[in-house]
Motif scaffolding. Structure first.
Motif, PDB file in Angstrom:
ATOM      1  N   UNK A 100      90.031 -46.410   2.665  1.00  0.00           N
ATOM      2  CA  UNK A 100      90.167 -46.938   3.848  1.00  0.00           C
ATOM      3  C   UNK A 100      90.155 -48.354   3.561  1.00  0.00           C
ATOM      4  N   UNK A 101      90.713 -49.044   4.574  1.00  0.00           N
ATOM      5  CA  UNK A 101      91.111 -50.417   4.469  1.00  0.00           C
ATOM      6  C   UNK A 101      90.407 -51.080   5.698  1.00  0.00           C
ATOM      7  N   UNK A 102      89.803 -51.985   5.390  1.00  0.00           N
ATOM      8  CA  UNK A 102      88.899 -52.847   6.309  1.00  0.00           C
ATOM      9  C   UNK A 102      90.006 -53.482   7.193  1.00  0.00           C
ATOM     10  N   UNK A 103      90.049 -53.309   8.565  1.00  0.00           N
ATOM     11  CA  UNK A 103      91.070 -53.752   9.495  1.00  0.00           C
ATOM     12  C   UNK A 103      90.772 -54.919  10.215  1.00  0.00           C
ATOM     13  N   UNK A 104      89.283 -55.158  10.496  1.00  0.00           N
ATOM     14  CA  UNK A 104      88.678 -56.089  11.359  1.00  0.00           C
ATOM     15  C   UNK A 104      87.168 -56.204  11.379  1.00  0.00           C
ATOM     16  N   UNK A 105      86.665 -57.264  11.851  1.00  0.00           N
ATOM     17  CA  UNK A 105      85.180 -57.722  11.657  1.00  0.00           C
ATOM     18  C   UNK A 105      84.971 -58.735  12.959  1.00  0.00           C
ATOM     19  N   UNK A 106      84.079 -58.058  13.667  1.00  0.00           N
ATOM     20  CA  UNK A 106      83.601 -58.754  14.820  1.00  0.00           C
ATOM     21  C   UNK A 106      82.416 -59.269  14.823  1.00  0.00           C
ATOM     22  N   UNK A 107      82.165 -60.475  14.283  1.00  0.00           N
ATOM     23  CA  UNK A 107      80.745 -60.970  14.011  1.00  0.00           C
ATOM     24  C   UNK A 107      79.827 -60.954  15.253  1.00  0.00           C
ATOM     25  N   UNK A 108      80.389 -61.508  16.197  1.00  0.00           N
ATOM     26  CA  UNK A 108      79.787 -61.166  17.497  1.00  0.00           C
ATOM     27  C   UNK A 108      78.847 -60.155  18.116  1.00  0.00           C
ATOM     28  N   UNK A 109      79.818 -58.979  17.870  1.00  0.00           N
ATOM     29  CA  UNK A 109      79.429 -57.804  18.220  1.00  0.00           C
ATOM     30  C   UNK A 109      78.696 -56.790  16.807  1.00  0.00           C
ATOM     31  N   UNK A 142      96.518 -40.605  13.232  1.00  0.00           N
ATOM     32  CA  UNK A 142      96.021 -42.136  13.049  1.00  0.00           C
ATOM     33  C   UNK A 142      94.432 -42.282  13.860  1.00  0.00           C
ATOM     34  N   UNK A 143      93.560 -42.636  13.327  1.00  0.00           N
ATOM     35  CA  UNK A 143      92.288 -42.929  13.869  1.00  0.00           C
ATOM     36  C   UNK A 143      91.782 -44.295  13.398  1.00  0.00           C
ATOM     37  N   UNK A 144      90.651 -44.617  14.167  1.00  0.00           N
ATOM     38  CA  UNK A 144      89.884 -46.009  13.864  1.00  0.00           C
ATOM     39  C   UNK A 144      88.531 -45.561  13.615  1.00  0.00           C
ATOM     40  N   UNK A 145      87.916 -46.354  12.605  1.00  0.00           N
ATOM     41  CA  UNK A 145      86.387 -45.978  12.575  1.00  0.00           C
ATOM     42  C   UNK A 145      85.534 -47.515  12.918  1.00  0.00           C
ATOM     43  N   UNK A 146      84.952 -47.341  13.816  1.00  0.00           N
ATOM     44  CA  UNK A 146      84.311 -48.894  14.264  1.00  0.00           C
ATOM     45  C   UNK A 146      82.943 -48.308  13.920  1.00  0.00           C
ATOM     46  N   UNK A 147      82.275 -49.115  13.049  1.00  0.00           N
ATOM     47  CA  UNK A 147      80.804 -49.249  12.580  1.00  0.00           C
ATOM     48  C   UNK A 147      79.996 -50.323  13.378  1.00  0.00           C
ATOM     49  N   UNK A 148      78.871 -49.728  13.768  1.00  0.00           N
ATOM     50  CA  UNK A 148      78.062 -50.851  14.413  1.00  0.00           C
ATOM     51  C   UNK A 148      76.783 -51.189  13.033  1.00  0.00           C
ATOM     52  N   UNK A 149      76.915 -52.241  12.875  1.00  0.00           N
ATOM     53  CA  UNK A 149      76.144 -52.676  11.586  1.00  0.00           C
ATOM     54  C   UNK A 149      74.723 -53.102  11.969  1.00  0.00           C
ATOM     55  N   UNK A 180      82.515 -53.458  12.261  1.00  0.00           N
ATOM     56  CA  UNK A 180      83.772 -53.412  11.520  1.00  0.00           C
ATOM     57  C   UNK A 180      84.638 -52.454  11.851  1.00  0.00           C
ATOM     58  N   UNK A 181      85.918 -52.564  11.765  1.00  0.00           N
ATOM     59  CA  UNK A 181      86.925 -51.574  12.218  1.00  0.00           C
ATOM     60  C   UNK A 181      87.833 -51.339  10.842  1.00  0.00           C
ATOM     61  N   UNK A 182      87.963 -49.955  10.775  1.00  0.00           N
ATOM     62  CA  UNK A 182      88.758 -49.465   9.666  1.00  0.00           C
ATOM     63  C   UNK A 182      89.838 -48.431  10.247  1.00  0.00           C
ATOM     64  N   UNK A 183      90.960 -48.256   9.560  1.00  0.00           N
ATOM     65  CA  UNK A 183      92.033 -47.236   9.887  1.00  0.00           C
ATOM     66  C   UNK A 183      91.894 -46.016   9.113  1.00  0.00           C
ATOM     67  N   UNK A 184      92.046 -44.890   9.525  1.00  0.00           N
ATOM     68  CA  UNK A 184      91.959 -43.876   8.737  1.00  0.00           C
ATOM     69  C   UNK A 184      92.862 -42.635   9.192  1.00  0.00           C
ATOM     70  N   UNK A 185      93.076 -41.678   8.302  1.00  0.00           N
ATOM     71  CA  UNK A 185      93.929 -40.431   8.632  1.00  0.00           C
ATOM     72  C   UNK A 185      92.883 -39.500   8.954  1.00  0.00           C
ATOM     73  N   UNK A 186      93.231 -38.712  10.402  1.00  0.00           N
ATOM     74  CA  UNK A 186      92.180 -37.624  10.836  1.00  0.00           C
ATOM     75  C   UNK A 186      92.216 -36.470   9.718  1.00  0.00           C
ATOM     76  N   UNK A 187      92.962 -36.299   8.897  1.00  0.00           N
ATOM     77  CA  UNK A 187      93.222 -35.016   8.338  1.00  0.00           C
ATOM     78  C   UNK A 187      92.462 -35.381   6.916  1.00  0.00           C
ATOM     79  N   UNK A 188      91.868 -36.328   6.660  1.00  0.00           N
ATOM     80  CA  UNK A 188      90.891 -36.948   5.378  1.00  0.00           C
ATOM     81  C   UNK A 188      89.645 -36.075   5.503  1.00  0.00           C
ATOM     82  N   UNK A 189      89.119 -35.670   4.322  1.00  0.00           N
ATOM     83  CA  UNK A 189      87.810 -35.276   4.471  1.00  0.00           C
ATOM     84  C   UNK A 189      86.620 -36.197   4.910  1.00  0.00           C
TER      85      UNK A 189
END
Length: 148
Positions: free
Chosen positions: A1-10, A109-116, A13-22
């Motif tokens: 996965x590739x880091x596609x976004x960081x929101x320091x206020x919230x 196509x999907x995104x992964x949003x991580x709440x740090x 982090x956001x990543x893009x990923x393939x729904x078919x991946x394990x």
């Protein structure tokens, strides 16, 4: 996965990923997530911990798909998902007549949003390594030095 976004206020982090991946199946389950990054030039390692949400259908995902380059979108048009076994090295590629325009591949196509909830910074140095943990809580961000 590739880091596609960081929101320091919230603290996200956001990543893009393939729904078919394990990993997408793993990320679809509720629970903790951890990301590890290392920069060999600065010799700094970052470990982020939090909770991840796999998002496939939303206006935000549609917007990110539309703003992706065609070259990036082409990865989601592959005939099989990441990690699939192949008989030949290029068996995953779509037919050359597939121009790639439009929405083909969007269904994967999907995104992964991580709440740090915590971040550990480790700096490797010949005079002594340094490690610092930041913990995000209701009262803000706390930090503490740790033994490396």
């Amino acid at each position: 996965m590739v880091l596609r976004g960081v929101d320091p206020q919230r603290h996200q982090t956001t990543f893009h990923t393939d729904l078919r991946s394990p990993k997408a199946a793993d990320l679809a389950k509720p629970g903790p997530a951890s990301w590890l990054f290392y920069d060999a030039t600065t010799r700094v390692q970052l470990r982020l911990r939090g909770t991840a949400e796999l998002v496939h259908r939303s206006e935000e995902v549609d917007r990110r798909w539309q703003n992706s380059r065609l070259q990036s979108q082409s990865c989601y048009r592959h005939l099989v998902g990441p990690g699939s076994h192949l008989d030949s090295p290029l068996d995953y590629l779509p037919d050359k007549s597939d121009s790639g325009a439009g929405t083909r591949g969007r269904q994967h196509f999907a995104i992964v949003v991580t709440q740090i909830i915590s971040l550990e910074w480790l700096s490797l140095h010949h005079a002594g390594h340094r490690r610092l943990r930041f913990t995000i809580g209701d009262r803000g961000v706390d930090s503490t030095w740790l033994a490396p």
